[in-house]
Scaffold this motif. Structure first.
Motif, PDB file in Angstrom:
ATOM      1  N   GLU A 167       5.391  -8.897  -3.877  1.00 40.94           N
ATOM      2  CA  GLU A 167       6.049  -9.915  -4.699  1.00 40.94           C
ATOM      3  C   GLU A 167       7.070  -9.281  -5.632  1.00 40.94           C
ATOM      4  N   ALA A 168       6.713  -8.155  -6.252  1.00 44.76           N
ATOM      5  CA  ALA A 168       7.642  -7.478  -7.154  1.00 44.76           C
ATOM      6  C   ALA A 168       8.890  -7.013  -6.403  1.00 44.76           C
ATOM      7  N   GLU A 169       8.699  -6.424  -5.238  1.00 44.56           N
ATOM      8  CA  GLU A 169       9.842  -5.954  -4.457  1.00 44.56           C
ATOM      9  C   GLU A 169      10.692  -7.116  -3.965  1.00 44.56           C
ATOM     10  N   ARG A 170      10.056  -8.240  -3.650  1.00 45.48           N
ATOM     11  CA  ARG A 170      10.785  -9.416  -3.171  1.00 45.48           C
ATOM     12  C   ARG A 170      11.763  -9.929  -4.220  1.00 45.48           C
ATOM     13  N   ILE A 171      11.368  -9.872  -5.496  1.00 48.34           N
ATOM     14  CA  ILE A 171      12.238 -10.400  -6.551  1.00 48.34           C
ATOM     15  C   ILE A 171      13.055  -9.297  -7.227  1.00 48.34           C
ATOM     16  N   GLY A 172      13.026  -8.089  -6.654  1.00 51.43           N
ATOM     17  CA  GLY A 172      13.904  -7.021  -7.120  1.00 51.43           C
ATOM     18  C   GLY A 172      13.397  -6.210  -8.297  1.00 51.43           C
ATOM     19  N   MET A 173      12.096  -6.217  -8.553  1.00 51.81           N
ATOM     20  CA  MET A 173      11.536  -5.411  -9.633  1.00 51.81           C
ATOM     21  C   MET A 173      11.268  -3.993  -9.129  1.00 51.81           C
ATOM     22  N   SER A 174      11.506  -3.020  -9.986  1.00 51.37           N
ATOM     23  CA  SER A 174      11.142  -1.642  -9.644  1.00 51.37           C
ATOM     24  C   SER A 174       9.644  -1.458  -9.874  1.00 51.37           C
ATOM     25  N   VAL A 175       9.005  -0.685  -8.985  1.00 49.19           N
ATOM     26  CA  VAL A 175       7.543  -0.575  -8.979  1.00 49.19           C
ATOM     27  C   VAL A 175       7.122   0.889  -9.029  1.00 49.19           C
ATOM     28  N   HIS A 176       6.139   1.173  -9.883  1.00 41.14           N
ATOM     29  CA  HIS A 176       5.521   2.495  -9.896  1.00 41.14           C
ATOM     30  C   HIS A 176       4.032   2.327  -9.647  1.00 41.14           C
ATOM     31  N   VAL A 177       3.516   3.015  -8.619  1.00 43.59           N
ATOM     32  CA  VAL A 177       2.082   2.984  -8.310  1.00 43.59           C
ATOM     33  C   VAL A 177       1.404   4.140  -9.034  1.00 43.59           C
ATOM     34  N   TYR A 178       0.466   3.814  -9.907  1.00 48.04           N
ATOM     35  CA  TYR A 178      -0.255   4.816 -10.685  1.00 48.04           C
ATOM     36  C   TYR A 178      -1.617   4.981 -10.042  1.00 48.04           C
ATOM     37  N   ASP A 179      -1.745   6.016  -9.221  1.00 51.32           N
ATOM     38  CA  ASP A 179      -2.969   6.217  -8.448  1.00 51.32           C
ATOM     39  C   ASP A 179      -3.927   7.112  -9.230  1.00 51.32           C
ATOM     40  N   SER A 180      -5.058   6.545  -9.657  1.00 49.04           N
ATOM     41  CA  SER A 180      -6.012   7.268 -10.485  1.00 49.04           C
ATOM     42  C   SER A 180      -7.429   6.948 -10.032  1.00 49.04           C
ATOM     43  N   PHE A 181      -8.245   7.977  -9.824  1.00 49.07           N
ATOM     44  CA  PHE A 181      -9.642   7.755  -9.455  1.00 49.07           C
ATOM     45  C   PHE A 181     -10.345   6.918 -10.522  1.00 49.07           C
ATOM     46  N   TYR A 182     -10.134   7.275 -11.785  1.00 43.68           N
ATOM     47  CA  TYR A 182     -10.842   6.583 -12.861  1.00 43.68           C
ATOM     48  C   TYR A 182     -10.450   5.106 -12.940  1.00 43.68           C
ATOM     49  N   LEU A 183      -9.168   4.821 -12.724  1.00 45.34           N
ATOM     50  CA  LEU A 183      -8.721   3.429 -12.764  1.00 45.34           C
ATOM     51  C   LEU A 183      -9.086   2.673 -11.493  1.00 45.34           C
ATOM     52  N   SER A 184      -9.329   3.380 -10.415  1.00 44.77           N
ATOM     53  CA  SER A 184      -9.644   2.699  -9.153  1.00 44.77           C
ATOM     54  C   SER A 184     -11.073   2.195  -9.106  1.00 44.77           C
ATOM     55  N   LEU A 185     -11.913   2.694 -10.007  1.00 46.29           N
ATOM     56  CA  LEU A 185     -13.345   2.413  -9.921  1.00 46.29           C
ATOM     57  C   LEU A 185     -13.718   1.168 -10.723  1.00 46.29           C
ATOM     58  N   ASP A 186     -13.782   0.025 -10.049  1.00 44.35           N
ATOM     59  CA  ASP A 186     -14.378  -1.159 -10.652  1.00 44.35           C
ATOM     60  C   ASP A 186     -15.814  -1.269 -10.141  1.00 44.35           C
ATOM     61  N   VAL A 187     -16.649  -1.889 -10.919  1.00 47.19           N
ATOM     62  CA  VAL A 187     -18.093  -1.835 -10.656  1.00 47.19           C
ATOM     63  C   VAL A 187     -18.549  -3.120  -9.972  1.00 47.19           C
ATOM     64  N   ASN A 188     -18.950  -3.004  -8.710  1.00 48.18           N
ATOM     65  CA  ASN A 188     -19.424  -4.155  -7.946  1.00 48.18           C
ATOM     66  C   ASN A 188     -20.698  -3.879  -7.168  1.00 48.18           C
ATOM     67  N   THR A 189     -21.002  -2.612  -6.893  1.00 47.85           N
ATOM     68  CA  THR A 189     -22.132  -2.267  -6.033  1.00 47.85           C
ATOM     69  C   THR A 189     -23.010  -1.217  -6.703  1.00 47.85           C
ATOM     70  N   ALA A 190     -24.190  -1.004  -6.128  1.00 48.33           N
ATOM     71  CA  ALA A 190     -25.083   0.029  -6.649  1.00 48.33           C
ATOM     72  C   ALA A 190     -24.428   1.408  -6.551  1.00 48.33           C
ATOM     73  N   GLU A 191     -23.673   1.642  -5.499  1.00 47.18           N
ATOM     74  CA  GLU A 191     -22.987   2.927  -5.370  1.00 47.18           C
ATOM     75  C   GLU A 191     -21.976   3.126  -6.496  1.00 47.18           C
ATOM     76  N   ASP A 192     -21.315   2.034  -6.916  1.00 44.24           N
ATOM     77  CA  ASP A 192     -20.393   2.128  -8.053  1.00 44.24           C
ATOM     78  C   ASP A 192     -21.133   2.548  -9.323  1.00 44.24           C
TER      79      ASP A 192
END
Length: 226
Positions: A159-184
């Motif tokens: 959606e951002a690229e479609r409307i011409g917004m510049s995008v930066h993907v911030y790839d982080s293990f700590y930010l990727s971890l949301d808690v939903n399962t026992a393994e989490d």
């Protein structure tokens, strides 16, 4: 840039139902309270305001007790509708918003200052969740429609690229971890030193070790009789 952090929080009674085989309803509520503390404390030293939006009076009362600003969700909204309400509420006072769910308790171990710095260069900064969702989004209020839900990371980027917004993907293990399962929960026990969430899980006597099965971690719990 004046910045407001927006944290959407579901009803305590609906908290983390996927964890119902592992935690009782009251324990799931306690987990959500601990995670909200971690997320809000990590953000509040880097932004001008932390705003919690929820339809649950108990959630809003708890957020207020933590010294956070609160906004009652109006009407029967889905997550994106609630976030758009919050973004509109912020639009007259803030240059940018950072949206983070309440279930990313390791955000304080990520470089939040660096994350916000990237938004001075890019129109949209996004941190993906490990399951393809979105765990952090930084943008100008109202600059694009919000797409939270299954595989929302890809939806937001497209959606951002479609409307011409510049995008930066911030790839982080700590930010990727949301808690939903026992393994989490196991990941929090392993990596969450210094967080309220890890202390809460320790109090429930969870332990973790490498798994010999399909899952990466084996999470167990000690129960005392009598």
């Amino acid at each position: 840039m004046k910045t407001c952090a927006i944290i959407p929080v579901s009803r305590f009674s609906h908290a983390k139902t996927r964890l119902s085989p592992t935690l009782s309803p009251s324990e799931r509520e306690g987990l959500l309270r601990a995670m909200l503390r971690d997320v809000s404390e990590a953000l509040r030293s880097h932004v001008d305001r932390v705003l919690v939006i929820s339809a649950d009076e108990d959630v809003l009362e708890y957020a207020y007790s933590l010294g956070l600003d609160i906004l009652e969700e109006k009407g029967q909204k889905d997550l994106n509708g609630a976030l758009e309400q919050a973004a509109d509420f912020c639009s007259s006072e803030f240059d940018r918003i950072i949206i983070t769910p309440s279930d990313v308790p390791l955000i304080g171990k990520a470089e939040v200052r660096d994350l916000l710095k990237r938004s001075e260069t890019f129109d949209l900064v996004i941190a993906p969740a490990k399951g393809g969702g979105t765990n952090t989004l930084i943008l100008e209020p109202g600059s694009m429609g919000l797409k939270f839900g299954d595989c929302s990371f890809f939806e937001h980027v497209m959606e951002a690229e479609r409307i011409g917004m510049s995008v930066h993907v911030y790839d982080s293990f700590y930010l990727s971890l949301d808690v939903n399962t026992a393994e989490d929960l196991g990941e929090i026990i392993l990596h969450g030193e210094g967080t309220h969430t890890k202390e809460y899980l320790k109090g429930l006597e969870f332990s973790v070790k490498p798994s010999r099965g399909s899952a990466r971690l084996e999470v167990s719990r000690t129960f005392h009789l009598g």
